[in-house]
Design a protein around this motif. Structure first.
Motif, short mmCIF file in Angstrom:
data_model
loop_
_atom_site.label_atom_id
_atom_site.label_comp_id
_atom_site.label_asym_id
_atom_site.label_seq_id
_atom_site.Cartn_x
_atom_site.Cartn_y
_atom_site.Cartn_z
N LEU A 236 -52.13 55.74 135.67
CA LEU A 236 -50.78 55.73 136.44
C LEU A 236 -51.06 55.83 137.86
N PHE A 237 -52.07 56.55 138.47
CA PHE A 237 -52.57 56.67 139.96
C PHE A 237 -53.12 55.34 140.49
N ILE A 238 -54.03 54.66 139.69
CA ILE A 238 -54.57 53.51 140.07
C ILE A 238 -53.55 52.36 140.42
N PHE A 239 -52.78 52.12 139.04
CA PHE A 239 -51.97 51.11 139.33
C PHE A 239 -50.55 51.22 139.85
N ASN A 240 -50.30 52.50 140.50
CA ASN A 240 -48.84 52.82 141.25
C ASN A 240 -48.49 51.64 142.20
N SER A 241 -49.76 51.26 143.03
CA SER A 241 -49.55 50.36 144.22
C SER A 241 -49.89 48.85 143.99
N PHE A 242 -50.29 48.82 142.54
CA PHE A 242 -50.93 47.25 142.18
C PHE A 242 -49.69 46.34 141.82
N ALA A 243 -49.79 45.11 141.43
CA ALA A 243 -48.85 44.08 141.18
C ALA A 243 -47.85 44.59 139.94
N SER A 244 -46.81 44.50 140.03
CA SER A 244 -45.94 45.39 138.96
C SER A 244 -46.08 44.18 137.70
N GLY A 245 -46.28 42.91 138.00
CA GLY A 245 -46.47 42.19 137.04
C GLY A 245 -47.63 42.36 135.89
N LEU A 246 -48.59 43.06 136.56
CA LEU A 246 -49.74 43.61 135.85
C LEU A 246 -49.20 44.89 135.05
N SER A 247 -48.70 45.77 135.73
CA SER A 247 -48.26 46.91 134.56
C SER A 247 -47.21 46.59 133.85
N TYR A 248 -46.37 45.65 134.14
CA TYR A 248 -45.66 44.90 132.95
C TYR A 248 -46.28 44.53 132.00
N TYR A 249 -47.31 43.76 132.07
CA TYR A 249 -48.33 42.98 131.05
C TYR A 249 -48.86 44.21 130.21
N PHE A 250 -49.40 45.31 130.87
CA PHE A 250 -50.04 46.36 130.04
C PHE A 250 -49.13 46.93 129.32
N PHE A 251 -47.95 47.21 129.61
CA PHE A 251 -46.71 47.89 128.97
C PHE A 251 -46.35 46.96 127.84
N LEU A 252 -46.16 45.72 128.05
CA LEU A 252 -46.00 45.01 126.67
C LEU A 252 -47.13 45.02 125.79
N SER A 253 -48.41 45.03 126.33
CA SER A 253 -49.58 44.99 125.57
C SER A 253 -49.55 46.18 124.53
N ASN A 254 -49.29 47.22 125.34
CA ASN A 254 -49.09 48.62 124.55
C ASN A 254 -48.26 48.33 123.36
N ILE A 255 -46.77 48.09 123.75
CA ILE A 255 -45.92 47.97 122.65
C ILE A 255 -46.19 47.04 121.65
N ILE A 256 -46.80 45.81 121.74
CA ILE A 256 -47.52 44.75 120.60
C ILE A 256 -48.41 45.42 120.00
N THR A 257 -49.51 46.55 120.58
CA THR A 257 -50.20 46.78 119.87
C THR A 257 -50.09 47.77 119.06
N LEU A 258 -49.00 48.63 119.33
CA LEU A 258 -48.24 49.87 118.68
C LEU A 258 -47.63 49.15 117.34
N GLY A 259 -46.59 47.94 117.52
CA GLY A 259 -46.33 47.07 116.30
C GLY A 259 -47.33 46.55 115.38
N GLN A 260 -48.60 46.11 116.12
CA GLN A 260 -49.68 45.64 115.20
C GLN A 260 -50.02 46.64 114.32
N THR A 261 -50.47 47.77 114.97
CA THR A 261 -51.02 49.10 114.00
C THR A 261 -50.11 49.35 113.08
N LEU A 262 -48.78 49.51 113.31
CA LEU A 262 -47.67 49.87 112.18
C LEU A 262 -47.68 48.85 111.14
#
Length: 635
Positions: free
Chosen positions: A558-584
């Motif tokens: 959270l601290f590292i990515f706060n000033s990074f490109a929002s496109g990168l944070s958005y990608y990791f958010f989507l990746s987490n959601i998809i990973t969660l769905g794949q696990t289930l």
């Protein structure tokens, strides 16, 4: 979270920590940078004492007799022709004049060329704007230098401060249907001059620049084999993110028929370097735009430098280069070059076949290859048919996750096998509780894994194989020109942070704003970690690391990515959601009881020896037979 996931996350954290430690400047480097700053400040002060800088971004044309008025203010009288000859020798005829401008433009850029110094005074890229909606001017003003420094008749000559004569009477040329040319001459007596020739073709970011020396062998000493070309600019602020724009503003250069390097950037705020090898081009690189001077042949010994600017609200950094331009003492000599003024857009740069695209930070070695040959082609393919970059990132994430799904499934299956074997592992731990029996316990565990057909590293290896893609994405999104000033949902610029709340104070290592995509990424990572951890039993969860992986790691990101490109944070958010769905989904298809039954069947099967194991056993038998024979002969 399972042990293999923890190992992967620890590797990522270790990479970040080691990267910061390795690239931190040493005490000796800091002292050297301080000495460079002090020296440059003294030089700059001397220049300010002898030169007049414009205070406006777009300087007005000077009034008639301005040069004489300035001299009167400094000396109290007019400078005579005799005094000018003493100061400038044969260049005295060019020591006085009026600063005028010639505009050379096409559909993509507008270059204002000044008669004082004959240099590009400003360059505007027409299709782009700054972060706050102003015309995007890459540099502008008399405080930027472009000119030769040499001795002539025992006098130091700086062409940047002399006045050129425009050949022709046009003050504005537009390269719409055909190329247009501007010529400016710096006279040094009768039929002796240095001529700058600027040529611009339609619809291009390349401006040809040819330097012609006519009769200068009578002025410049004949022992000169190169001339020093001084080029420096104060890089203006063009992007929103303070930290990222300063860290990505630097000097780049390409060695002649060799690789591309950059100076400073992420490793140092201030740095200089003497370059003894030949160079093909030198670039003043900002985050998304670059000014590049290219030689048709090569440049010789050069010195490049980057340092911070005190006025950080208006400027990013001071970029400078002293460039050795090959020279021959003869009546007619030319030094053909060209400028690139344009975006750091991969396909745009690549089309000019000069390796300009190597300035775009795509990562090291394998990570760069992943970006060049996988991520960028997929992104461009999606970009050709979809206009919304939020949707493009979503589809890109789905494609990557679909390609990696076999590895994800294999990792989950390996974890399931380890999970069902845990009761038997616990029995071995009870059977060999003493430390001195650790070797026996390990041997028994390996025998168990071998009989059951389980690879204890089977869950870790798939995660390690995914690591290059993970790091490649960290490099790709902040450097992606396509995302610049492209909005999605509440984010107005996917290449910068998506602030939903400006704080009245700054938090160390975090900043003075709250990025929502980064916050969502951290929250979904916590949920994903908890769900994965619930799949493993007590000892495999490594309780001592549970807090670190579940809470500390997301907070650190959270601290590292706060000033990074929002496109990168958005990608990791989507990746987490998809990973969660794949696990289930995988959980519903993987039956632990069925896995346990198959492992029991594997134990009953005769164990086949690998070819390597067979060779080792044969070698051991031969060695034993030789040993028996030797002992029999000895008796």
């Amino acid at each position: 979270m399972d042990k293999n996931s923890i190992i992967g996350l620890l590797i990522i954290a270790l990479i970040l920590v080691v990267y910061g430690i390795v690239n931190r400047p040493s005490e000796e480097e800091r002292q050297r940078m301080q000495r460079v700053r002090d020296s440059l400040e003294r030089v700059e002060q001397m220049q300010q004492d002898t030169q007049v800088t414009d205070k406006q971004q777009e300087a007005e044309q000077p009034q008639p007799q301005q040069a004489q008025t300035q001299e009167k203010a400094q000396t109290g009288r007019d400078t005579t022709e005799s005094e000018l000859r003493d100061m400038y020798g044969p260049f005295a005829v060019s020591a006085k004049g009026e600063k005028e401008f010639v505009v050379l433009e096409n559909e993509l850029m507008k270059t204002k060329i000044s008669t004082k110094g004959g240099k590009p005074y400003s360059v505007e890229l027409k299709k782009y704007e700054t972060y706050d909606g102003r015309p995007l001017v890459m540099f502008s003003g008399d405080h930027n230098t472009f000119g030769f420094n040499f001795f002539a008749n025992k006098r130091q000559i700086a062409t940047n401060n002399l006045y050129y004569e425009v050949v022709g009477d046009q003050d504005s040329l537009y390269a719409g249907a055909s190329e247009q040319t501007v010529r400016l001459r710096l006279h040094a007596g009768q039929d002796r001059y240095i001529e700058y020739v600027y040529t611009l073709a339609p619809n291009t970011h390349i401006m040809d620049f040819n330097i012609r020396f006519h009769g200068m062998n009578e002025v410049i000493p004949n022992n000169y084999t190169e001339l020093d070309l001084q080029w420096d600019i104060r890089s203006p602020r063009l992007e929103k993110s303070e930290d990222n724009r300063r860290n990505t503003t630097t000097v780049g250069y390409k060695f002649y028929q060799d690789e591309v390097n950059t100076l400073g950037g992420m490793t140092s705020d201030e740095e200089e370097e003497e370059l003894q090898n030949r160079l093909k081009w030198i670039a003043f690189k900002q985050k998304f735009f670059s000014s590049i001077l290219v030689s048709d042949g090569y440049f010789t010994n050069s010195r490049v430098e980057v340092r911070n600017e005190e006025d950080s609200e208006k400027y990013q950094k001071y970029l400078a280069a002293e460039i050795g331009v090959p020279y021959e003492s003869k009546d007619q000599y030319e030094a053909p070059m060209s400028f690139y003024f344009g975006p750091n857009h991969y396909n745009t740069m690549k089309q000019y076949d000069q390796e300009f695209e190597s300035l775009i930070p795509l990562g090291w070695a394998v990570f760069k290859w992943v970006n060049k040959y996988t991520i960028i082609p997929i992104f461009n393919w999606l970009d050709n048919s979809i206009a919304n970059y939020g949707i493009i990132i979503l589809l890109l994430t789905l494609i990557i996750k679909a390609v990696l799904f076999p590895l994800t499934y294999k990792s989950y299956l390996s974890q399931a096998k380890m999970r069902v074997l845990k009761p038997e592992i616990d029995e071995l731990n009870k059977k060999y509780p003493k430390k001195e029996d650790s070797m026996k316990k390990q041997r028994a565990q390996m025998d168990l894994y071998k009989k059951a057909g389980v690879n204890p590293m089977g869950g870790c290896l798939p995660m390690l194989l995914q690591l290059p893609i993970l790091i490649a994405m960290v490099q790709f999104f902040p450097a992606s020109f396509e995302l610049r000033q492209e909005g999605f949902l509440w984010a107005d610029d996917l290449s910068s942070y998506d602030s939903i709340l400006e704080l009245p104070f700054s938090i160390p290592f975090y900043g003075d704003h709250v990025s929502l995509f980064t916050l969502m990424m951290a929250v979904t990572l916590i949920f994903t970690t908890k769900i994965n951890s619930s799949q493993m039993s007590g000892s495999q969860q490594m309780p001592g690391m549970k807090f670190f992986t579940t809470y500390f790691m997301p907070v650190m990101l959270l601290f590292i990515f706060n000033s990074f490109a929002s496109g990168l944070s958005y990608y990791f958010f989507l990746s987490n959601i998809i990973t969660l769905g794949q696990t289930l989904i995988i959980r519903n298809f993987v039956d632990d009881e069925e896995i346990h039954r198959k492992l029991k069947e594997n134990k009953k099967k005769p164990q086949k020896k690998s070819k390597m194991q067979q060779r080792l056993e044969e070698a051991q038998q031969k060695q034993a037979q030789k040993k028996k024979g030797y002992q029999a002969k000895k008796k």
